[in-house]
Design a protein around this motif. Structure first.
Motif, PDB file in Angstrom:
ATOM      1  N   VAL A   1       0.872  -1.164   0.000  1.00  0.00           N
ATOM      2  CA  VAL A   1       0.000   0.000   0.000  1.00  0.00           C
ATOM      3  C   VAL A   1       0.913   1.218   0.000  1.00  0.00           C
ATOM      4  O   VAL A   1       1.657   1.458   0.961  1.00  0.00           O
ATOM      5  N   LEU A   2       0.898   1.958  -1.092  1.00  0.00           N
ATOM      6  CA  LEU A   2       1.792   3.098  -1.293  1.00  0.00           C
ATOM      7  C   LEU A   2       1.037   4.399  -1.016  1.00  0.00           C
ATOM      8  O   LEU A   2       0.006   4.663  -1.645  1.00  0.00           O
ATOM      9  N   ILE A   3       1.560   5.215  -0.097  1.00  0.00           N
ATOM     10  CA  ILE A   3       0.875   6.427   0.319  1.00  0.00           C
ATOM     11  C   ILE A   3       1.803   7.629   0.141  1.00  0.00           C
ATOM     12  O   ILE A   3       2.745   7.802   0.925  1.00  0.00           O
ATOM     13  N   PRO A   4       1.574   8.462  -0.871  1.00  0.00           N
ATOM     14  CA  PRO A   4       2.313   9.728  -0.949  1.00  0.00           C
ATOM     15  C   PRO A   4       1.722  10.707   0.050  1.00  0.00           C
ATOM     16  O   PRO A   4       0.499  10.800   0.188  1.00  0.00           O
ATOM     17  N   SER A   5       2.575  11.455   0.740  1.00  0.00           N
ATOM     18  CA  SER A   5       2.046  12.290   1.815  1.00  0.00           C
ATOM     19  C   SER A   5       2.796  13.622   1.895  1.00  0.00           C
ATOM     20  O   SER A   5       4.028  13.653   1.888  1.00  0.00           O
ATOM     21  N   LEU A   6       2.034  14.694   1.965  1.00  0.00           N
ATOM     22  CA  LEU A   6       2.577  16.035   2.148  1.00  0.00           C
ATOM     23  C   LEU A   6       1.885  16.677   3.341  1.00  0.00           C
ATOM     24  O   LEU A   6       0.661  16.805   3.364  1.00  0.00           O
ATOM     25  N   GLU A   7       2.684  17.038   4.340  1.00  0.00           N
ATOM     26  CA  GLU A   7       2.176  17.722   5.530  1.00  0.00           C
ATOM     27  C   GLU A   7       0.977  16.989   6.140  1.00  0.00           C
ATOM     28  O   GLU A   7      -0.133  17.545   6.251  1.00  0.00           O
ATOM     29  N   PRO A   8       1.163  15.747   6.561  1.00  0.00           N
ATOM     30  CA  PRO A   8       0.047  14.956   7.095  1.00  0.00           C
ATOM     31  C   PRO A   8      -0.330  15.388   8.513  1.00  0.00           C
ATOM     32  O   PRO A   8       0.390  16.146   9.176  1.00  0.00           O
ATOM     33  N   ASP A   9      -1.456  14.843   8.967  1.00  0.00           N
ATOM     34  CA  ASP A   9      -1.844  15.038  10.358  1.00  0.00           C
ATOM     35  C   ASP A   9      -2.012  13.667  11.003  1.00  0.00           C
ATOM     36  O   ASP A   9      -1.483  12.671  10.501  1.00  0.00           O
ATOM     37  N   HIS A  10      -2.767  13.597  12.081  1.00  0.00           N
ATOM     38  CA  HIS A  10      -2.921  12.349  12.827  1.00  0.00           C
ATOM     39  C   HIS A  10      -3.576  11.248  12.008  1.00  0.00           C
ATOM     40  O   HIS A  10      -3.489  10.065  12.374  1.00  0.00           O
ATOM     41  N   ARG A  11      -4.228  11.609  10.892  1.00  0.00           N
ATOM     42  CA  ARG A  11      -4.927  10.585  10.106  1.00  0.00           C
ATOM     43  C   ARG A  11      -3.964   9.629   9.421  1.00  0.00           C
ATOM     44  O   ARG A  11      -4.340   8.501   9.091  1.00  0.00           O
ATOM     45  N   LEU A  12      -2.736  10.049   9.171  1.00  0.00           N
ATOM     46  CA  LEU A  12      -1.778   9.157   8.513  1.00  0.00           C
ATOM     47  C   LEU A  12      -1.406   7.970   9.402  1.00  0.00           C
ATOM     48  O   LEU A  12      -1.584   6.820   8.979  1.00  0.00           O
ATOM     49  N   PRO A  13      -0.891   8.172  10.613  1.00  0.00           N
ATOM     50  CA  PRO A  13      -0.615   6.986  11.448  1.00  0.00           C
ATOM     51  C   PRO A  13      -1.876   6.199  11.794  1.00  0.00           C
ATOM     52  O   PRO A  13      -1.817   4.970  11.947  1.00  0.00           O
ATOM     53  N   ALA A  14      -3.022   6.887  11.883  1.00  0.00           N
ATOM     54  CA  ALA A  14      -4.267   6.165  12.143  1.00  0.00           C
ATOM     55  C   ALA A  14      -4.593   5.217  11.007  1.00  0.00           C
ATOM     56  O   ALA A  14      -5.052   4.083  11.234  1.00  0.00           O
ATOM     57  N   LEU A  15      -4.340   5.654   9.768  1.00  0.00           N
ATOM     58  CA  LEU A  15      -4.589   4.788   8.617  1.00  0.00           C
ATOM     59  C   LEU A  15      -3.652   3.592   8.628  1.00  0.00           C
ATOM     60  O   LEU A  15      -4.066   2.460   8.344  1.00  0.00           O
ATOM     61  N   VAL A  16      -2.379   3.819   8.971  1.00  0.00           N
ATOM     62  CA  VAL A  16      -1.422   2.708   9.033  1.00  0.00           C
ATOM     63  C   VAL A  16      -1.868   1.690  10.071  1.00  0.00           C
ATOM     64  O   VAL A  16      -1.838   0.472   9.832  1.00  0.00           O
TER      65      VAL A  16
ATOM     66  N   ALA B   1      -4.907   1.182  11.168  1.00  0.00           N
ATOM     67  CA  ALA B   1      -6.133   0.528  10.714  1.00  0.00           C
ATOM     68  C   ALA B   1      -5.831  -0.524   9.660  1.00  0.00           C
ATOM     69  O   ALA B   1      -6.423  -1.620   9.654  1.00  0.00           O
ATOM     70  N   LEU B   2      -4.904  -0.221   8.755  1.00  0.00           N
ATOM     71  CA  LEU B   2      -4.543  -1.192   7.721  1.00  0.00           C
ATOM     72  C   LEU B   2      -3.904  -2.433   8.330  1.00  0.00           C
ATOM     73  O   LEU B   2      -4.091  -3.541   7.815  1.00  0.00           O
ATOM     74  N   ALA B   3      -3.158  -2.277   9.405  1.00  0.00           N
ATOM     75  CA  ALA B   3      -2.528  -3.428  10.061  1.00  0.00           C
ATOM     76  C   ALA B   3      -3.575  -4.404  10.575  1.00  0.00           C
ATOM     77  O   ALA B   3      -3.329  -5.623  10.618  1.00  0.00           O
ATOM     78  N   HIS B   4      -4.743  -3.895  10.949  1.00  0.00           N
ATOM     79  CA  HIS B   4      -5.812  -4.757  11.426  1.00  0.00           C
ATOM     80  C   HIS B   4      -6.708  -5.257  10.294  1.00  0.00           C
ATOM     81  O   HIS B   4      -7.142  -6.415  10.300  1.00  0.00           O
ATOM     82  N   HIS B   5      -6.994  -4.418   9.320  1.00  0.00           N
ATOM     83  CA  HIS B   5      -7.904  -4.794   8.238  1.00  0.00           C
ATOM     84  C   HIS B   5      -7.212  -5.602   7.141  1.00  0.00           C
ATOM     85  O   HIS B   5      -7.831  -6.502   6.548  1.00  0.00           O
ATOM     86  N   ILE B   6      -5.962  -5.267   6.851  1.00  0.00           N
ATOM     87  CA  ILE B   6      -5.226  -5.965   5.792  1.00  0.00           C
ATOM     88  C   ILE B   6      -3.839  -6.297   6.332  1.00  0.00           C
ATOM     89  O   ILE B   6      -2.834  -5.678   5.948  1.00  0.00           O
ATOM     90  N   PRO B   7      -3.739  -7.266   7.240  1.00  0.00           N
ATOM     91  CA  PRO B   7      -2.446  -7.542   7.890  1.00  0.00           C
ATOM     92  C   PRO B   7      -1.367  -8.013   6.923  1.00  0.00           C
ATOM     93  O   PRO B   7      -0.174  -7.907   7.223  1.00  0.00           O
ATOM     94  N   GLU B   8      -1.760  -8.535   5.763  1.00  0.00           N
ATOM     95  CA  GLU B   8      -0.769  -9.019   4.796  1.00  0.00           C
ATOM     96  C   GLU B   8      -0.140  -7.891   3.978  1.00  0.00           C
ATOM     97  O   GLU B   8       0.797  -8.114   3.206  1.00  0.00           O
TER      98      GLU B   8
ATOM     99  N   SER C   1       5.313   8.311  13.909  1.00  0.00           N
ATOM    100  CA  SER C   1       4.222   7.482  14.424  1.00  0.00           C
ATOM    101  C   SER C   1       3.828   6.413  13.411  1.00  0.00           C
ATOM    102  O   SER C   1       3.536   5.264  13.783  1.00  0.00           O
ATOM    103  N   ALA C   2       3.814   6.786  12.115  1.00  0.00           N
ATOM    104  CA  ALA C   2       3.504   5.805  11.074  1.00  0.00           C
ATOM    105  C   ALA C   2       4.577   4.732  11.005  1.00  0.00           C
ATOM    106  O   ALA C   2       4.280   3.538  10.831  1.00  0.00           O
ATOM    107  N   ARG C   3       5.842   5.140  11.181  1.00  0.00           N
ATOM    108  CA  ARG C   3       6.939   4.169  11.170  1.00  0.00           C
ATOM    109  C   ARG C   3       6.814   3.217  12.363  1.00  0.00           C
ATOM    110  O   ARG C   3       7.037   2.001  12.226  1.00  0.00           O
ATOM    111  N   ALA C   4       6.446   3.776  13.508  1.00  0.00           N
ATOM    112  CA  ALA C   4       6.288   2.942  14.700  1.00  0.00           C
ATOM    113  C   ALA C   4       5.149   1.939  14.528  1.00  0.00           C
ATOM    114  O   ALA C   4       5.163   0.860  15.143  1.00  0.00           O
ATOM    115  N   ALA C   5       4.166   2.301  13.699  1.00  0.00           N
ATOM    116  CA  ALA C   5       3.037   1.388  13.447  1.00  0.00           C
ATOM    117  C   ALA C   5       3.380   0.327  12.402  1.00  0.00           C
ATOM    118  O   ALA C   5       2.524  -0.512  12.091  1.00  0.00           O
TER     119      ALA C   5
END
Length: 380
Positions: A3-18, A20-27, A47-51
């Motif tokens: 899952v490739l995510i380009p990101s510019l100036e993100p907020d809390h929604r970016l690590p939240a998405l990571v 969520a994806l770990a639970h919904h699509i663990p593969e 935070s996204a890296r930690a997730a």
């Protein structure tokens, strides 16, 4: 699956998405491209890296298209053979919708799979108008109807990544260029319905209404500008020559000069087709198209005049119709550049992208030459 995510100036929604994806699509393995956000946003990437995500990036903002090509280069080097699902970082794409696109791509691995929105409910006016314009432009240029040409949720098979590196455009126009390239190549484009999600009036979007609309519609607007300029030049030359040579020679000479200039400008500046080997064939096809359009215009004006439409209005309507038809034919066939070889695309993109990524990254940001654990290959 990546899952490739380009990101510019993100907020809390970016690590939240990571998360969520770990639970919904663990593969799935999440790869984030930091498009020059700066130190102010480092905590969200951390935070996204930690997730569990891999974060790559560079110091200076280059645009969404550049970020996507950076991510594709990483995938080709570190996760070859994996399908790639592109998603946005602003919360518009839910984990369930990302999974829908992934499942459809598994069933149709040779297609481009789009997660398309219905644009129902409370949709920002700039998003609604922007998509309507780009969808009509795509239909004109390709002959295919896509309901959401601006969606950032897309699925690509691994065999298509090398070609995607060769598609021009560094900002939002890249996504439309990628769809046009797929349509020109005869690739299936599939549409999977997804939720229409906008947060705070789409305040997280970095789309620039004027600048990015120009980049998206540049070929069509440039085509009209070139046509208008050549018409004005033809009229001026006719007025100069007719007093010396007479009407008929002046018409012929001015039309030849105008047509030659129009052909050259369309080839080099509007459609940016640089192949010299095809020039002679393109010139013949262009001449045949011009002759056909003259015939269509004459017949159309006569038909409209016969039903009571004023002559000047009939001519104007037919000219506008033929300009659109001319653009579509030149875009789809006459100046349609052949795709470069995959090896050339990989080589040029790697030198252009990984050099930037490895040399200009922030401290602590993974570069494209650093490997991570390979994603689970028992993917979707």
């Amino acid at each position: 699956m990546i899952v490739l995510i380009p990101s510019l100036e993100p907020d809390h929604r970016l690590p939240a998405l990571v998360n969520a994806l770990a639970h919904h699509i663990p593969e799935a393995h999440v790869v984030i491209v930091d498009d020059g956000s700066g130190e102010r946003y480092a905590e969200h990437f951390q935070s996204a890296r930690a997730a569990g995500a891999t974060v790559i990036g560079y110091e200076v903002n280059r645009g969404k298209g550049f970020a996507l090509r950076t991510g594709f280069t990483w995938c080709l080097e570190h996760a070859p053979g994996e399908p790639v699902i592109c998603a946005d970082s602003d919360g518009q794409h839910t984990p369930d919708d990302i999974r829908k696109v992934a499942l459809d791509l598994r069933e149709h691995p040779n297609a481009v799979v789009l997660g398309v929105r219905a644009f129902s409910g409370r949709v920002p006016i700039r998003s609604r108008i922007g998509n309507w314009i780009s969808a009509r432009f795509f239909h004109l240029a390709s002959g295919q109807r896509i309901s959401d040409t601006q969606t950032g949720l897309r699925g690509y098979g691994p065999q298509h990544l090398a070609h995607l590196l060769s598609i021009p455009g560094d900002r939002f126009e890249w996504e439309l260029h990628a769809l046009l390239a797929a349509a020109r190549a005869g690739q299936e484009i599939r549409q999977v319905p997804i939720a229409t999600v906008y947060h705070d009036g789409n305040s997280g979007s970095h789309f620039r209404p004027l600048a990015d609309s120009w980049l998206v519609l540049r070929p069509l607007l440039a085509f009209f500008a070139v046509g208008a300029g050549c018409w004005a030049g033809e009229m001026l030359l006719f007025l100069v020559l007719q007093s010396r040579w007479g009407i008929f020679p002046a018409v012929v000479a001015s039309r030849i000069v105008s047509g030659t200039a129009n052909f050259a400008l369309n080839k080099l500046q509007v459609f940016r087709e640089r192949s010299r080997e095809r020039t002679a064939l393109e010139a013949v096809e262009y001449a045949l198209l011009a002759a056909t359009l003259v015939t269509i215009t004459a017949l159309g004006v006569r038909a409209l005049a016969s039903i009571g439409i004023t002559l000047w209005l009939a001519k104007l309507l037919m000219d506008l119709l033929c300009m659109l038809l001319s653009f579509a034919v030149q875009q789809r066939w006459i100046f349609a550049s052949p795709a470069p070889r995959a090896a050339d695309a990989i080589g040029s993109a790697t030198s252009a992208l990984t050099g930037t990524t490895t040399q200009a990254r922030r401290p602590g940001t993974l570069s494209a030459d650093q490997t991570v654990a390979q994603p689970n290959r028992d993917s979707l």
